[in-house]
Design an enzyme around this catalytic site. Sequence first.
Site, PDB file in Angstrom:
ATOM      1  N   GLU A 135      26.858  -7.484  13.293  1.00 13.15           N
ATOM      2  CA  GLU A 135      27.697  -6.760  14.250  1.00 13.15           C
ATOM      3  C   GLU A 135      26.914  -5.821  15.163  1.00 13.15           C
ATOM      4  O   GLU A 135      27.270  -5.640  16.332  1.00 13.15           O
ATOM      5  CB  GLU A 135      28.855  -6.042  13.563  1.00 13.15           C
ATOM      6  CG  GLU A 135      28.509  -4.913  12.630  1.00 13.15           C
ATOM      7  CD  GLU A 135      29.779  -4.212  12.149  1.00 13.15           C
ATOM      8  OE1 GLU A 135      30.508  -3.656  12.992  1.00 13.15           O
ATOM      9  OE2 GLU A 135      30.055  -4.209  10.933  1.00 13.15           O
ATOM     10  N   SER A 186      37.447   1.974  13.307  1.00 12.76           N
ATOM     11  CA  SER A 186      38.184   2.495  12.157  1.00 12.76           C
ATOM     12  C   SER A 186      37.355   3.603  11.523  1.00 12.76           C
ATOM     13  O   SER A 186      37.849   4.696  11.235  1.00 12.76           O
ATOM     14  CB  SER A 186      38.425   1.396  11.124  1.00 12.76           C
ATOM     15  OG  SER A 186      38.963   0.255  11.729  1.00 12.76           O
ATOM     16  N   SER A 189      29.949   4.477  13.331  1.00 16.89           N
ATOM     17  CA  SER A 189      28.533   4.210  13.110  1.00 16.89           C
ATOM     18  C   SER A 189      27.720   4.826  14.234  1.00 16.89           C
ATOM     19  O   SER A 189      28.148   4.796  15.393  1.00 16.89           O
ATOM     20  CB  SER A 189      28.249   2.699  13.090  1.00 16.89           C
ATOM     21  OG  SER A 189      28.608   2.161  11.843  1.00 16.89           O
ATOM     22  N   ARG A 201      20.386   1.950  12.527  1.00 18.67           N
ATOM     23  CA  ARG A 201      21.627   2.675  12.243  1.00 18.67           C
ATOM     24  C   ARG A 201      21.228   3.940  11.512  1.00 18.67           C
ATOM     25  O   ARG A 201      20.685   3.879  10.418  1.00 18.67           O
ATOM     26  CB  ARG A 201      22.555   1.825  11.371  1.00 18.67           C
ATOM     27  CG  ARG A 201      23.911   2.495  11.122  1.00 18.67           C
ATOM     28  CD  ARG A 201      24.806   1.664  10.219  1.00 18.67           C
ATOM     29  NE  ARG A 201      26.147   2.230  10.087  1.00 18.67           N
ATOM     30  CZ  ARG A 201      26.465   3.212   9.254  1.00 18.67           C
ATOM     31  NH1 ARG A 201      25.558   3.757   8.476  1.00 18.67           N
ATOM     32  NH2 ARG A 201      27.712   3.663   9.218  1.00 18.67           N
TER      33      ARG A 201
HETATM   34  P1  ADP Z   1      37.395  -1.847  14.174  1.00 16.92           P
HETATM   35  O1  ADP Z   1      36.344  -2.852  14.545  1.00 16.92           O
HETATM   36  O2  ADP Z   1      37.056  -1.043  12.957  1.00 16.92           O
HETATM   37  O3  ADP Z   1      38.772  -2.428  14.120  1.00 16.92           O
HETATM   38  P2  ADP Z   1      37.803  -0.705  16.867  1.00 16.92           P
HETATM   39  O4  ADP Z   1      36.628  -0.360  17.716  1.00 16.92           O
HETATM   40  O5  ADP Z   1      38.579  -1.905  17.248  1.00 16.92           O
HETATM   41  O6  ADP Z   1      37.330  -0.746  15.342  1.00 16.92           O
HETATM   42  O7  ADP Z   1      38.731   0.572  16.847  1.00 16.92           O
HETATM   43  C1  ADP Z   1      39.845   0.710  15.993  1.00 16.92           C
HETATM   44  C2  ADP Z   1      40.500   2.039  16.298  1.00 16.92           C
HETATM   45  O8  ADP Z   1      40.942   2.044  17.652  1.00 16.92           O
HETATM   46  C3  ADP Z   1      41.739   2.351  15.486  1.00 16.92           C
HETATM   47  O9  ADP Z   1      41.406   2.994  14.278  1.00 16.92           O
HETATM   48  C4  ADP Z   1      42.519   3.270  16.412  1.00 16.92           C
HETATM   49  O10 ADP Z   1      42.070   4.607  16.285  1.00 16.92           O
HETATM   50  C5  ADP Z   1      42.116   2.806  17.804  1.00 16.92           C
HETATM   51  N1  ADP Z   1      43.084   1.929  18.495  1.00 16.92           N
HETATM   52  C6  ADP Z   1      43.123   1.751  19.851  1.00 16.92           C
HETATM   53  N2  ADP Z   1      44.086   0.907  20.201  1.00 16.92           N
HETATM   54  C7  ADP Z   1      44.696   0.513  19.063  1.00 16.92           C
HETATM   55  C8  ADP Z   1      45.798  -0.374  18.783  1.00 16.92           C
HETATM   56  N3  ADP Z   1      46.481  -1.000  19.761  1.00 16.92           N
HETATM   57  N4  ADP Z   1      46.140  -0.570  17.482  1.00 16.92           N
HETATM   58  C9  ADP Z   1      45.480   0.060  16.492  1.00 16.92           C
HETATM   59  N5  ADP Z   1      44.449   0.913  16.708  1.00 16.92           N
HETATM   60  C10 ADP Z   1      44.049   1.147  17.970  1.00 16.92           C
END
Ligand code: ADP
Length: 362
Positions: A135, A186, A189, A201
């Site tokens: 990733e 979520s 990093s 990292r």
């Molecule tokens: P991951 O790869 O861990 O899913 P992202 O970069 O996609 O991480 O970011 C997820 C975070 O983005 C969520 O924890 C929330 O804070 C935010 N977020 C933005 N838009 C949304 C959405 N439509 N639904 C859920 N979370 C969202």
Amino acid sequence: TDDDNPSMPWFGMDIGGTLCKLVYFEPKGIPKSESVSEVETLRNIRRYLTKNSAYGKTGHRDTHLQMDNVEIRGIVGTLHFIRFPTSEMKNFLALAKYKGMATLVTTVCATGGGAYKFEDDFRREVNMKLAKFDEFDSLLKGLQYIDKNNPTECYYWSNPTDETKCAKVNYDFSSPYPFLIVNIGSGVSVLAVYSATNYKRISGTSIGGGTFLGLCCLLTGCNTFEEAIELAAEGDHTHVDKLVRDIYGGDYERFGLPGDLVASSFGQMNSRERRSKVSRQDLARATLVTITNNIGSIARMCAIQEKIDRVVFIGNFLRVNPIAMKLLAYAMDYWSKGTMKALFLEHEGYFGAVGCLLQFQE
Ligand code: ADP
């Protein structure tokens, strides 16, 4: 020639803890293909993905991020950016099957934890193999590619504390090294990037975008990220937090701490009386400010430790979230006495998926 290229369609997928990011490359014109039925299926996939901006109840195409006339492996086309909740993966696979993708797509490039978690489901449900990529490798490759192809990708916030003067300003990121990446998904990093291929990292925290959304849902009863951000926009965190002035009656001058600085996040909420007066909006704002300031302070410590002065904040936590961006911009500037700069990128959450697509070989 495009004969050495993997067969179309080209997808890159980043299956994260909360959101699945899907990037689709639509070639200009119809590429050479062996059979009539393949061309037909390819047309159908293209029609479905590019005509809609909503897919079912939970899938969205970010049309404002679309990139036209970009070149990948010698082919010119358009990049489309699509996201849906990772919790909907089963429905996504059912849709892929229904749309006939399973007959045409044999391999999908994937990154993120879900590339491992859902590997068996892809094979079982739609007979697709996942070509897995790291990733962070993907993230950096995607970031470099998009920045090169979009002159307005990188920006900063000027005058972040003055609502009337605050503005997005384009930033020339053509000689970026070294820089720090703070990816707020979520979880969070932190990467230190020294050259196109040399990075590590260096840190992370579990208190990230998922924490904001989780706590906000608990405290306010809201159900979506968009709702949480709307509530926060209308709230006042000083009804929830304990400020320096709540403790000192004003500034703590000796150590240069202004009265309106948060001394204790949620520090007023031990009082029953105060609790009875706060609104859902105030609680949402305080949650946003708490999580964002914590990330800003970790970012700053990492930057000091690595002797790096440019910090690029990305990840979907920053989606539709100018409050958090401005707060980060202000905090980085203020606490570093103007020596550090917070930078942002338009395709905030999609770099991993793009980088994945770029690495596709068959
Ligand atoms: P991951 O790869 O861990 O899913 P992202 O970069 O996609 O991480 O970011 C997820 C975070 O983005 C969520 O924890 C929330 O804070 C935010 N977020 C933005 N838009 C949304 C959405 N439509 N639904 C859920 N979370 C969202």
